[in-house]
Design a protein around this motif. Structure first.
Motif, PDB file in Angstrom:
ATOM      1  N   ALA A  34      11.730  15.355   6.775  1.00 21.12           N
ATOM      2  CA  ALA A  34      10.487  15.475   7.543  1.00 21.12           C
ATOM      3  C   ALA A  34       9.461  14.432   7.131  1.00 21.12           C
ATOM      4  O   ALA A  34       8.519  14.150   7.887  1.00 21.12           O
ATOM      5  N   GLU A  35       9.636  13.835   5.957  1.00 20.63           N
ATOM      6  CA  GLU A  35       8.682  12.841   5.457  1.00 20.63           C
ATOM      7  C   GLU A  35       9.077  11.407   5.798  1.00 20.63           C
ATOM      8  O   GLU A  35       8.338  10.470   5.485  1.00 20.63           O
ATOM      9  N   VAL A  36      10.222  11.226   6.434  1.00 23.46           N
ATOM     10  CA  VAL A  36      10.739   9.876   6.672  1.00 23.46           C
ATOM     11  C   VAL A  36       9.793   9.050   7.534  1.00 23.46           C
ATOM     12  O   VAL A  36       9.527   7.873   7.241  1.00 23.46           O
ATOM     13  N   GLN A  37       9.268   9.629   8.609  1.00 21.13           N
ATOM     14  CA  GLN A  37       8.365   8.895   9.491  1.00 21.13           C
ATOM     15  C   GLN A  37       7.143   8.387   8.724  1.00 21.13           C
ATOM     16  O   GLN A  37       6.775   7.209   8.799  1.00 21.13           O
ATOM     17  N   GLN A  38       6.522   9.264   7.976  1.00 24.25           N
ATOM     18  CA  GLN A  38       5.347   8.875   7.197  1.00 24.25           C
ATOM     19  C   GLN A  38       5.727   7.878   6.104  1.00 24.25           C
ATOM     20  O   GLN A  38       4.980   6.931   5.821  1.00 24.25           O
ATOM     21  N   GLY A  39       6.877   8.063   5.508  1.00 25.27           N
ATOM     22  CA  GLY A  39       7.308   7.179   4.437  1.00 25.27           C
ATOM     23  C   GLY A  39       7.507   5.752   4.903  1.00 25.27           C
ATOM     24  O   GLY A  39       7.072   4.796   4.242  1.00 25.27           O
ATOM     25  N   VAL A  40       8.158   5.572   6.051  1.00 23.36           N
ATOM     26  CA  VAL A  40       8.422   4.220   6.521  1.00 23.36           C
ATOM     27  C   VAL A  40       7.134   3.532   6.974  1.00 23.36           C
ATOM     28  O   VAL A  40       7.003   2.298   6.905  1.00 23.36           O
ATOM     29  N   GLU A  41       6.145   4.308   7.411  1.00 24.32           N
ATOM     30  CA  GLU A  41       4.868   3.722   7.822  1.00 24.32           C
ATOM     31  C   GLU A  41       4.151   3.056   6.659  1.00 24.32           C
ATOM     32  O   GLU A  41       3.333   2.152   6.864  1.00 24.32           O
ATOM     33  N   ALA A  42       4.489   3.454   5.433  1.00 20.82           N
ATOM     34  CA  ALA A  42       3.902   2.833   4.247  1.00 20.82           C
ATOM     35  C   ALA A  42       4.460   1.430   4.007  1.00 20.82           C
ATOM     36  O   ALA A  42       3.955   0.696   3.148  1.00 20.82           O
ATOM     37  N   LEU A  43       5.497   1.064   4.763  1.00 18.08           N
ATOM     38  CA  LEU A  43       6.132  -0.247   4.592  1.00 18.08           C
ATOM     39  C   LEU A  43       5.846  -1.167   5.776  1.00 18.08           C
ATOM     40  O   LEU A  43       6.623  -2.063   6.082  1.00 18.08           O
TER      41      LEU A  43
END
Length: 344
Positions: free
Chosen positions: A219-228
């Motif tokens: 569930a955190e993947v979308q937010q995680g990739v936005e950090a890159l």
């Protein structure tokens, strides 16, 4: 054949609430009852075994591994009562699955990926049931074996350790302008940390700057990739949490025009640009051959070295590259073992 999904007639601890998240498939053969292998058999009769399979989450690479394993065992002519368990990405259910399979009286337990294998190792510790793990990046670092060459316990199996240095070199060959490479992975996956360490070492020789972001669940993947968002390209290791939600990363790459590369070949089919990686169906079959040596020949997992795949394939998805603002060089396409979309 009998299959149960969710909270139906699934066995033991997976009934009720946990059963809604796990998928249990009981594929009953025509041989002995589960837990009682007919290893002698009569004249002309196939030998029968009970095998449990534990998988932490469903995604193409792990599914291909499982199917390759089953094919190799069944192609040998043995009859098998299969019990398949899938935790659907829920770590608490991984532990429940491990406990159930450990007490299931199976002749062998096959376990896929690091987190589920660690749970199985704990649940079967001190028991006599042999365990065959599959696609573990570094089983020694994961605490599953004492040494690669001499496991020393009741577990052995196969590793899907990728040629990370060659994968990063491929990125620079396809897009020489890449200077910063973003890596998204799950902080709790030992296999991913091993690959990130290898990537950081390879990056020094290639002049790449590695930037990382971590997640704890899909569930955190979308937010995680936005950090890159500020990197030139993305690379995803064989991380089960991130790969299970790969579509979010693909969509981000398309929107931001940041090319996405992967460590596993199945992710290229799903929208990554390219990789030079392991054929998971083939390594599943290789794992099945190891299981047969344990079941039919009586080999001891303690003395069976962990096996790795020596076969790697170059998979390229030119349409995915175009959607992320990149054109794959013709020489890369010519060298590819698989070009996604070609011949469709």
């Amino acid at each position: 054949m009998r299959s149960t999904i969710g909270g139906g007639a699934s066995r033991g601890p997976l009934q009720g609430t946990a059963g809604l998240a796990a998928v249990t498939l009981l594929l009953s053969g025509c041989g002995a009852e589960p837990g009682g292998a007919d290893q002698d058999g009569g004249e002309g009769e196939a030998q029968s075994f009970s095998i449990g399979i534990a998988q932490p989450v469903a995604h193409p690479s792990l599914d291909a591994t499982r199917e390759g394993f089953k094919e190799a065992v069944e192609d040998a002519g043995v009859q098998v009562d299969w019990e398949e368990q899938n935790a659907q990405g829920d770590a608490s259910i991984e532990a429940t699955i491990a406990s159930q399979l450990a007490g299931g009286g199976h002749d062998l337990i096959a376990t896929i990926a690091t987190s589920q294998s660690q749970q199985i190792a704990t649940a079967t510790q001190g028991g006599e049931t042999p365990v065959l793990f599959m696609v573990i990046t570094d089983p020694e670092a994961a605490g599953l074996v004492e040494f690669w060459e001499a496991p020393g316990g009741h577990m052995t199996g196969t590793s899907d350790l990728n040629p990370v240095d060659e994968q990063l070199e491929l990125i620079t060959e396809i897009d020489p302008s890449v200077e910063t490479l973003g890596i998204l992975y799950a902080s709790g996956e030992t296999n991913s940390q091993v690959q990130v360490d290898l990537a950081e070492a390879a990056a020094e020789d290639l002049g790449l700057d590695i930037r990382t972001a971590t997640v704890t669940n899909s569930a955190e993947v979308q937010q995680g990739v936005e950090a890159l968002a500020e990197v030139d390209a993305l690379w995803i290791p064989t991380d089960n949490v991130v790969v299970s939600a790969l579509e979010s990363v693909v969509q981000f790459g398309q929107q931001q025009q940041i090319p996405l590369f992967a460590a596993d070949v199945d992710s290229v089919d799903r929208g990554a640009v390219a990789t030079y990686g392991v054929d998971h169906h083939a390594i599943g079959r290789q794992s099945g051959q190891m299981a047969l040596r344990i079941l039919l020949e009586g080999e001891d997992p303690a003395t069976m070295p962990v096996e790795v795949s020596e076969e790697h394939e170059l998979h390229v998805n030119p349409q995915a590259a175009e959607q992320m603002g990149l054109e794959v060089p013709e020489e890369i396409l010519d060298a590819a073992d698989v070009v996604v979309g070609e011949g469709d």
